[in-house]
Design an enzyme around this catalytic site. Structure first.
Site, short mmCIF file in Angstrom:
data_model
loop_
_atom_site.label_atom_id
_atom_site.label_comp_id
_atom_site.label_asym_id
_atom_site.label_seq_id
_atom_site.Cartn_x
_atom_site.Cartn_y
_atom_site.Cartn_z
N ARG A 88 0.88 -1.27 -0.31
CA ARG A 88 0.02 0.03 0.08
C ARG A 88 0.86 1.24 0.03
O ARG A 88 0.45 2.17 -0.47
CB ARG A 88 -0.85 -0.10 1.39
CG ARG A 88 -1.98 -1.19 1.44
CD ARG A 88 -2.80 -0.95 2.51
NE ARG A 88 -3.54 -2.21 2.84
CZ ARG A 88 -3.38 -3.24 3.39
NH1 ARG A 88 -2.18 -3.64 3.53
NH2 ARG A 88 -4.45 -4.31 3.33
N ASP A 148 -10.34 -4.72 8.85
CA ASP A 148 -9.06 -5.82 9.11
C ASP A 148 -9.73 -6.77 10.40
O ASP A 148 -9.39 -7.72 10.51
CB ASP A 148 -7.88 -4.99 9.62
CG ASP A 148 -7.29 -4.04 8.63
OD1 ASP A 148 -7.55 -4.09 7.54
OD2 ASP A 148 -6.60 -3.27 8.92
N ARG A 151 -12.03 -8.95 8.71
CA ARG A 151 -10.98 -10.06 8.07
C ARG A 151 -10.32 -10.95 9.31
O ARG A 151 -10.31 -12.54 9.12
CB ARG A 151 -9.97 -9.33 7.67
CG ARG A 151 -10.51 -8.87 6.30
CD ARG A 151 -9.15 -8.26 5.36
NE ARG A 151 -9.91 -7.83 4.16
CZ ARG A 151 -9.26 -6.89 3.39
NH1 ARG A 151 -8.33 -6.16 3.81
NH2 ARG A 151 -9.70 -6.38 2.26
N HIS A 175 -2.53 0.07 9.19
CA HIS A 175 -3.25 -0.67 8.11
C HIS A 175 -2.27 -1.20 7.19
O HIS A 175 -2.22 -0.44 6.01
CB HIS A 175 -4.33 0.08 7.39
CG HIS A 175 -5.02 -0.38 6.36
ND1 HIS A 175 -6.15 -1.69 6.62
CD2 HIS A 175 -5.43 -0.26 5.06
CE1 HIS A 175 -6.34 -2.09 5.51
NE2 HIS A 175 -6.06 -1.23 4.42
N1 LIG Z 1 -8.27 1.65 3.74
C1 LIG Z 1 -8.81 0.59 3.21
O1 LIG Z 1 -9.25 -0.28 4.04
C2 LIG Z 1 -8.93 0.32 2.03
C3 LIG Z 1 -9.74 -0.71 1.34
C4 LIG Z 1 -9.83 -0.74 -0.07
C5 LIG Z 1 -9.17 0.05 -0.91
N2 LIG Z 1 -8.47 1.21 -0.52
C6 LIG Z 1 -7.91 2.25 -1.24
O2 LIG Z 1 -8.96 2.82 -1.86
C7 LIG Z 1 -8.51 3.61 -2.94
C8 LIG Z 1 -9.50 3.22 -4.20
O3 LIG Z 1 -9.46 2.05 -4.39
P1 LIG Z 1 -10.55 1.35 -5.64
O4 LIG Z 1 -10.58 -0.06 -5.63
O5 LIG Z 1 -11.89 2.02 -5.34
O6 LIG Z 1 -9.80 2.12 -6.82
P2 LIG Z 1 -10.61 2.52 -8.39
O7 LIG Z 1 -9.53 2.67 -9.03
O8 LIG Z 1 -11.63 1.37 -8.58
O9 LIG Z 1 -11.26 3.91 -8.11
C9 LIG Z 1 -10.69 4.98 -7.72
C10 LIG Z 1 -11.48 6.07 -8.17
O10 LIG Z 1 -10.94 7.33 -7.93
C11 LIG Z 1 -10.94 8.27 -8.95
N3 LIG Z 1 -10.21 9.41 -8.71
C12 LIG Z 1 -8.88 9.45 -9.16
N4 LIG Z 1 -8.48 10.67 -9.05
C13 LIG Z 1 -9.71 11.37 -8.60
C14 LIG Z 1 -9.65 12.75 -8.26
N5 LIG Z 1 -8.59 13.60 -8.14
N6 LIG Z 1 -11.08 13.31 -7.79
C15 LIG Z 1 -12.13 12.24 -7.72
N7 LIG Z 1 -11.67 11.08 -8.14
C16 LIG Z 1 -10.67 10.33 -8.46
C17 LIG Z 1 -10.67 7.42 -10.30
O11 LIG Z 1 -11.30 8.13 -11.52
C18 LIG Z 1 -11.68 6.14 -9.96
O12 LIG Z 1 -12.78 5.99 -10.37
C19 LIG Z 1 -7.21 2.93 -3.26
O13 LIG Z 1 -6.31 3.80 -3.11
C20 LIG Z 1 -7.07 1.73 -2.54
O14 LIG Z 1 -5.94 1.33 -2.15
C21 LIG Z 1 -8.24 1.21 0.82
O1 LIG Z 2 -5.13 -4.21 0.20
C1 LIG Z 2 -5.34 -3.01 -0.21
O2 LIG Z 2 -4.32 -2.61 -1.03
C2 LIG Z 2 -6.36 -2.47 -0.26
C3 LIG Z 2 -7.16 -2.33 1.09
O3 LIG Z 2 -6.00 -1.41 1.96
C4 LIG Z 2 -7.42 -3.52 1.72
O4 LIG Z 2 -7.20 -3.96 3.01
O5 LIG Z 2 -8.19 -4.42 1.09
#
Ligand SMILES: NC(=O)c1ccc[n+]([C@@H]2O[C@H](COP(=O)([O-])OP(=O)(O)OC[C@H]3O[C@@H](n4cnc5c(N)ncnc54)[C@H](O)[C@@H]3O)[C@@H](O)[C@H]2O)c1
Ligand SMILES: O=C(O)C[C@H](O)C(=O)O
Length: 308
Positions: A88, A148, A151, A175
Site C-alpha cells: 500500500r 481488518d 477479516r 493498516h
Molecule cells: N483503507 C482501506 O481499508 C482500503 C480498502 C480498499 C481500498 N482502499 C484504497 O482505496 C482507493 C480506491 O480503491 P478502488 O479499488 O476504489 O480504486 P478504483 O480505481 O476502482 O477507484 C478509484 C477512483 O478514484 C477516481 N479518482 C482519481 N483521482 C480522483 C480525483 N482527483 N478526484 C475524484 N476522483 C478521483 C478514479 O477515477 C477512480 O474512479 C485505493 O487507494 C485503495 O488502495 C483502501
Molecule cells: O489491500 C489493499 O491494498 C486495499 C485495502 O487496503 C484492503 O485492505 O483491502
C-alpha cells in the site's frame, strides 16, 4: 444526512451501495474525475432503489464540488489501488496529491464535514488530511481497523469452525501488511478466549492471514478488494449518522494515547454524531505494546515522504 463519496470506483460505489441499502441517509453524492463516471454509477445504483427498497437519493458529479455543499460526512476513496505484488505504501506518490486536492475541495464547500479517509496508504493519508484540512481532530477518521477486524473475525471463525456471529475480535495499529496488530489475547467465542480453543499453530495462521488479508485478495482479484471495504465504511457512516456510539478501531491522530504523538494509527474509539467521541485505551500485553510501537515507527517513516 448528506454524505459525499469521492471516487466512484470499486470502493466508492460499493460504499454508496451499502449506505443506500441500509436506508439511513437522505442523500449520497458520488464525485469522480472521470467524465460521466460518477453520474453513471449513481444512475445505475438509483435503478436498484425500487428493487432493493431504499429511498436514499444517489447523484453523481464529475468534479463539481458545489454539489457536495453541506455534506455531514465525506468519504475519500479517490486514488489508485495496488496491483498484485505491491505494498500500500507504494501508492503514496500518486495518492497524496489526489487526497490533498480532494480534501481542500471538500472543506471549501462543507466546512463542518466529518471526513473518513480510505485511500491508501491510509494511515499516512489520514495524517495528510489532518495536516492540510484545518478540521478539528475528532472530524478526521481513517478506515482500516473496521475492515481488518472483519477479516480477523472471518479467519477466527474459519479456524474455530464456528459461525462468525459467535466470534468477536479487533485489529489495531497500522493498516499495512506488516503493521497490523490482531488482538488475539482479547478475541473471544461467546465470551470465551479463543486461545482456549486454538493451538499455537492455528493462532499463528489466523494472525498471519489477517495481516495479509488485503494482499491475498489483491492477488486473487488483480486489484484490491471493495465489498468488505465498502461495508466497513458504511458501518462507520451509520455510526455517525445514527449517533450509535459504536466502538470501532479507526486510524486517529494520537496525542499521547498508546505512547504515541503526531501520528495516525488504528485504535479503538467511540464513533457517534460528533465523529470521534473518545479514544479507548485498552491494556496491551508487553508484546502487543512492542508491536504497536514498531508499527508506529514504520508509519512515521512513510509520513516522512509527505510534502505539505
Ligand atoms: N483503507 C482501506 O481499508 C482500503 C480498502 C480498499 C481500498 N482502499 C484504497 O482505496 C482507493 C480506491 O480503491 P478502488 O479499488 O476504489 O480504486 P478504483 O480505481 O476502482 O477507484 C478509484 C477512483 O478514484 C477516481 N479518482 C482519481 N483521482 C480522483 C480525483 N482527483 N478526484 C475524484 N476522483 C478521483 C478514479 O477515477 C477512480 O474512479 C485505493 O487507494 C485503495 O488502495 C483502501
Ligand atoms: O489491500 C489493499 O491494498 C486495499 C485495502 O487496503 C484492503 O485492505 O483491502
Amino acid at each position: 444526512m448528506k454524505v459525499t463519496v469521492v471516487g466512484a470506483g470499486a470502493v466508492g460505489a460499493s460504499c454508496a451501495e451499502y449506505i443506500a441499502m441500509k436506508n439511513f441517509c437522505s442523500e449520497v453524492v458520488l464525485v469522480d474525475i472521470k467524465e460521466g463516471f460518477a453520474e453513471g454509477k449513481a444512475m445505475d445504483l438509483m435503478q436498484t432503489a425500487s428493487l432493493n427498497g431504499f429511498d436514499t437519493k444517489i447523484t453523481g458529479t464529475t468534479g463539481d464540488y458545489s454539489k457536495t455543499a453541506g455534506s455531514h460526512v465525506a468519504v475519500i476513496t479517490s486514488g489508485i489501488p495496488r496491483k498484485p505484488g505491491m505494498t500500500r505504501e507504494e501508492l503514496i506518490g500518486i495518492n497524496a496529491g489526489i487526497v490533498k486536492e480532494v480534501t481542500e475541495n471538500l472543506v471549501k464547500h462543507s466546512p463542518e464535514v466529518i471526513i473518513i479517509v480510505v485511500s491508501n496508504p491510509m494511515d499516512t493519508m489520514a495524517y495528510l488530511v489532518h495536516k492540510t484540512s484545518g478540521l478539528p481532530k475528532h472530524k478526521i477518521i481513517g478506515m482500516g481497523g473496521a475492515l481488518d477486524s472483519a477479516r480477523f473475525k472471518y479467519r477466527l471463525a474459519e479456524a474455530l469452525e464456528a459461525p462468525i456471529s459467535d466470534v468477536d475480535g479487533m485489529v489495531i495499529a497500522a493498516h499495512s501488511d506488516t503493521g497490523m496488530l490482531p488482538l488475539l489475547s482479547k478475541a473471544t467465542r461467546n465470551g470465551v478466549p479463543v486461545t482456549e480453543f486454538l493451538d499455537e499453530e492455528q493462532q499463528k495462521y489466523v494472525i498471519e492471514e489477517t495481516k495479509v488479508g488485503g494482499a491475498t485478495l489483491t492477488k486473487l482479484l488483480g486489484t484490491s478488494a471493495w465489498y468488505a471495504p465498502g461495508a466497513a465504511v458504511s458501518v462507520m457512516v451509520q455510526a455517525i449518522a445514527c449517533d450509535q456510539k459504536k466502538m470501532i478501531p479507526c486510524s486517529l491522530m494520537l496525542e499521547g494515547e498508546y505512547g504515541q504523538n503526531d501520528i495516525c494509527l488504528g485504535v479503538p474509539a467511540i464513533i457517534g454524531a460528533n465523529g470521534v467521541e473518545k479514544i479507548i485505551n485498552v491494556t496491551l500485553t508487553a508484546e502487543e505494546q512492542l508491536k504497536f510501537a514498531e508499527a508506529a515507527n514504520a508509519v512515521r517513516e512513510v509520513n516522512g515522504d509527505l510534502k505539505f
